[in-house]
Design a protein around this motif. Structure first.
Motif, PDB file in Angstrom:
ATOM      1  N   UNK A  38      30.513   6.151  35.596  1.00  0.00           N
ATOM      2  CA  UNK A  38      29.961   4.988  34.902  1.00  0.00           C
ATOM      3  C   UNK A  38      29.490   3.974  35.931  1.00  0.00           C
ATOM      4  N   UNK A  39      28.732   2.977  35.459  1.00  0.00           N
ATOM      5  CA  UNK A  39      28.297   1.895  36.322  1.00  0.00           C
ATOM      6  C   UNK A  39      27.288   2.326  37.371  1.00  0.00           C
ATOM      7  N   UNK A  40      27.421   1.772  38.573  1.00  0.00           N
ATOM      8  CA  UNK A  40      26.456   2.024  39.641  1.00  0.00           C
ATOM      9  C   UNK A  40      26.387   3.494  40.057  1.00  0.00           C
ATOM     10  N   UNK A  41      27.526   4.189  40.244  1.00  0.00           N
ATOM     11  CA  UNK A  41      27.433   5.604  40.638  1.00  0.00           C
ATOM     12  C   UNK A  41      26.630   6.429  39.632  1.00  0.00           C
ATOM     13  N   UNK A  42      26.861   6.202  38.337  1.00  0.00           N
ATOM     14  CA  UNK A  42      26.125   6.948  37.317  1.00  0.00           C
ATOM     15  C   UNK A  42      24.642   6.597  37.353  1.00  0.00           C
ATOM     16  N   UNK A  43      24.334   5.330  37.548  1.00  0.00           N
ATOM     17  CA  UNK A  43      22.931   4.892  37.625  1.00  0.00           C
ATOM     18  C   UNK A  43      22.251   5.543  38.841  1.00  0.00           C
ATOM     19  N   UNK A  44      22.949   5.610  39.962  1.00  0.00           N
ATOM     20  CA  UNK A  44      22.378   6.216  41.162  1.00  0.00           C
ATOM     21  C   UNK A  44      22.134   7.715  40.946  1.00  0.00           C
ATOM     22  N   UNK A  45      23.095   8.399  40.323  1.00  0.00           N
ATOM     23  CA  UNK A  45      22.935   9.823  40.038  1.00  0.00           C
ATOM     24  C   UNK A  45      21.766  10.045  39.088  1.00  0.00           C
ATOM     25  N   UNK A  46      21.618   9.163  38.115  1.00  0.00           N
ATOM     26  CA  UNK A  46      20.504   9.259  37.167  1.00  0.00           C
ATOM     27  C   UNK A  46      19.172   9.203  37.907  1.00  0.00           C
ATOM     28  N   UNK A  47      19.024   8.245  38.802  1.00  0.00           N
ATOM     29  CA  UNK A  47      17.771   8.108  39.541  1.00  0.00           C
ATOM     30  C   UNK A  47      17.547   9.290  40.486  1.00  0.00           C
ATOM     31  N   UNK A  48      18.596   9.695  41.174  1.00  0.00           N
ATOM     32  CA  UNK A  48      18.453  10.800  42.123  1.00  0.00           C
ATOM     33  C   UNK A  48      18.077  12.087  41.401  1.00  0.00           C
TER      34      UNK A  48
END
Length: 459
Positions: free
Chosen positions: A387-397
């Motif tokens: 959740x949060x930033x790690x999930x957002x980063x994985x989404x973009x990557x």
């Protein structure tokens, strides 16, 4: 070498259509050069839209032109026709196709012969007979709709900032999203984040002045990421003062008033409809077998059941999930399966033309990711929840790795890097929907009151 000259018709220019044609022009490179095969792609637009990036395009994080991939540039060894297939007579191997020139020429649909056909028209929005929906609803499936929605949201903030009518201001700052799947939740999360940022530039609008409402008929949102992450998503949205209403339906939006099944009434000028999809109407105009849900009956090799030389994948196809271990279970109609099915589909057509054995499509989902705005997201990757930033980063990557062509990857990455250095753009270009309005007014004409129903872009 193929047994005989093959005319391959690909209907649709989305994930399956573009990637299948791309795979075919690579696998049949020699045959295409020698004239032993030809590939024709019929698509309503001259580009493929990478839909997972539509929310970020709506929020202004990505330029609209970088969300689409020009078909003619990518499929340089294929013939691309901008048009639509109206019907398919597979018994006689012909498809009725209309193009942009059909109406100008004053003739009906052209009967196009083929030897192999790939049916990948995708899906269309699943609408319900809700009063006022056709007049006031906004879809979110195309890049035109995404940019139109962005312009609309900023325009409503301009209206609220300049009016002295409290009722008009309240309606302008109320945004209702119907549907708690990927499209609805990601669009709401990105646009709420964008509007909250834009409010800094208005002297009389605070973020808390805006009402954001998510309406979902079932008891959960984002079913693809699992029940626990679905609950966390609801908690995150409510923490941002977004009103999430589960087990609730939109009953009417006539007269610019959203009436919900729980009795709530919200005067609003914005109703975004993302409540599911249904098979493309073309499938009903074929002589091919379909399931009760209207999708084509397919085999694990992506052939249409009982119809030699007909192939399908993606939203249009009911493909058995051989990894599920449960008889009768079908692959989910999502982008993850569509991309992988297209590769197998392209390979199998080449195998069939050469008299080689076909491959079986088998893919076990690795997980799901969803963005909830800048630096916010949820993800489930191989059983691990983020959740949060790690999930957002994985989404973009993940989506950066999946967007087609190195050109688009570089442009999207550059825009993300620049957005971290400079402020967001919050300009509304709503006049793009009526580009001739000012000239018509100057020339004494009457500018259009409604945007065109089917705007088309260019490659």
């Amino acid at each position: 070498m193929v047994k005989e000259r093959a005319r391959i018709l690909v209907v649709g220019g989305g994930y399956v259509g573009m990637y299948t044609a791309l795979r075919l022009q690579r696998k049949l490179k020699g045959e295409l050069r020698r004239g032993e095969a030809e590939i024709t792609v019929v698509a309503p637009d001259p580009y493929m839209t990478y839909q997972p990036f539509l929310p970020e395009a709506a929020a202004g994080s990505i330029s609209p032109r970088h969300v689409v991939v020009p078909l003619r540039r990518v499929l340089d060894r294929c013939r691309v026709l901008v048009g639509e297939a109206e019907s398919v007579d597979h018994a006689h191997r012909t498809a009725a196709v209309t193009t942009l020139a059909t109406e100008e020429e004053g003739r009906g649909a052209h009967r196009m012969p083929y030897d192999e056909i790939v049916l990948a028209p995708g899906s269309v929005s699943r609408t319900l007979p809700v009063p006022g929906l056709a007049d006031h609803g906004i879809g979110f499936r195309t890049v035109e709709e995404a940019i139109g929605l962005r312009n609309h949201v900023i325009e409503q903030m301009d209206i609220a900032s300049s009016t002295r009518d409290p009722a008009l201001r309240d309606a302008a700052l109320t945004f209702v999203f119907v549907g708690g799947g990927y499209a609805g939740v990601e669009a709401l999360g990105e646009l709420e984040d964008m509007a909250r940022y834009a409010a800094r530039s208005y002297h009389n609008i605070e973020p808390d002045d805006m009402k954001w409402i998510l309406v979902e008929a079932s008891g959960r949102v984002l079913p693809e990421v699992g029940e626990e992450l679905g609950r966390r998503t609801v908690t995150e949205l409510r923490r941002r003062n977004i009103d999430v209403r589960l087990r609730t339906r939109l009953e009417s939006c006539a007269d610019r008033v959203a009436v919900l099944s729980d009795g709530s009434r919200f005067p609003t000028r914005t109703v975004v409809w993302t409540a599911g999809v249904r098979p493309h109407p073309l499938l009903a105009a074929t002589d091919l077998p379909r399931t009760g849900q209207g999708r084509l009956e397919c085999t694990p090799q992506l052939t249409v059941e009982g119809a030699p030389h007909a192939w399908a994948a993606g939203d249009a196809a009911a493909v058995p999930d051989v990894t599920a271990g449960v008889p009768g279970r079908m692959c989910a109609p999502n982008a993850q399966h569509a991309l992988r099915q297209a590769r197998v589909l392209g390979d199998n057509i080449a195998h069939a033309l050469r008299g080689e054995p076909l491959e079986t499509y088998a893919h076990r989902s690795a997980g799901s990711v969803a963005s909830l705005g800048f630096h916010r997201g949820v993800a489930q990757i191989r059983g691990r929840r983020l959740t949060g930033y790690p999930a957002w980063f994985v989404h973009r990557a993940y989506h950066l790795s999946r967007v087609p062509t190195v050109n688009r990857k570089a442009r999207v990455l550059a825009e993300w890097m620049l957005s971290g250095l400079f402020q967001r753009e919050i300009v509304s270009l709503g006049s793009l929907e009526h580009p001739r309005a000012e000239f018509e007014r100057a020339a004494g004409g009457i500018p259009p009151q409604e945007p065109p129903r089917n705007p088309k872009g260019s490659s």
